[in-house]
Design an enzyme around this catalytic site. Structure first.
Site, PDB file in Angstrom:
ATOM      1  N   MET A 160      83.066  23.716  38.997  1.00  0.00           N
ATOM      2  CA  MET A 160      83.523  24.338  38.005  1.00  0.00           C
ATOM      3  C   MET A 160      85.081  23.817  37.509  1.00  0.00           C
ATOM      4  SD  MET A 160      84.945  26.445  35.387  1.00  0.00           S
ATOM      5  CE  MET A 160      85.668  27.517  36.261  1.00  0.00           C
ATOM      6  N   PRO A 161      85.383  23.022  36.900  1.00  0.00           N
ATOM      7  CA  PRO A 161      84.943  22.890  35.537  1.00  0.00           C
ATOM      8  C   PRO A 161      83.856  21.640  35.618  1.00  0.00           C
ATOM      9  CG  PRO A 161      87.280  22.501  35.808  1.00  0.00           C
ATOM     10  CD  PRO A 161      86.731  22.725  37.194  1.00  0.00           C
TER      11      PRO A 161
END
Length: 129
Positions: A1-2
């Site tokens: 993540m991202p």
């Protein structure tokens, strides 16, 4: 993540795409201070007529090298976002020859309960991450 989604006009070689993705990843690691293995990237290639990306009245031209990077991330500071925009433009120009005018970035923020990395669990909520 991202999570990063790249929308590009078709025609780049696999080697060019790898350089582009690597440059974007290193910019993300530096700007958002994410771990090196925190890498989620998806590429969508389009015919030229499927991407119309204009300048919003800023007075510059785009080329067929235009790239739209959509970022989904937990909340980031304005300084982190500005650093990411700057690093992406710099690295994509230096390493891929993409003009800064051809780099468009959009960030969409969400919360810790909005992610599941597998196994039907929300790892940010369960404490696994």
């Amino acid at each position: 993540m991202p999570l990063l989604r790249f929308d590009v006009i078709e025609g780049r070689s696999p080697e060019e795409m790898k350089k582009l993705l690597d440059a974007a990843h290193y910019a993300m690691v530096e700007a958002f201070r994410v771990p090196m293995r925190d890498r989620y990237q998806i590429v969508h290639q389009h015919a030229p007529h499927e991407m119309i990306i204009e300048d919003t009245g800023l007075g510059f031209e785009r080329t067929n090298q235009v790239i739209v990077i959509s970022v989904v991330s937990k909340e980031r500071t304005p300084e982190q976002k500005e650093r990411l925009y700057k690093l992406l433009a710099e690295r994509l120009q230096q390493e891929c020859g993409i003009a800064p005018s051809d780099v468009m970035v959009s960030i969409v923020e969400n919360g810790t309960g909005d992610w599941s990395f597998g196994f039907g669990r929300a790892q940010f909520l369960t404490g696994e991450l």
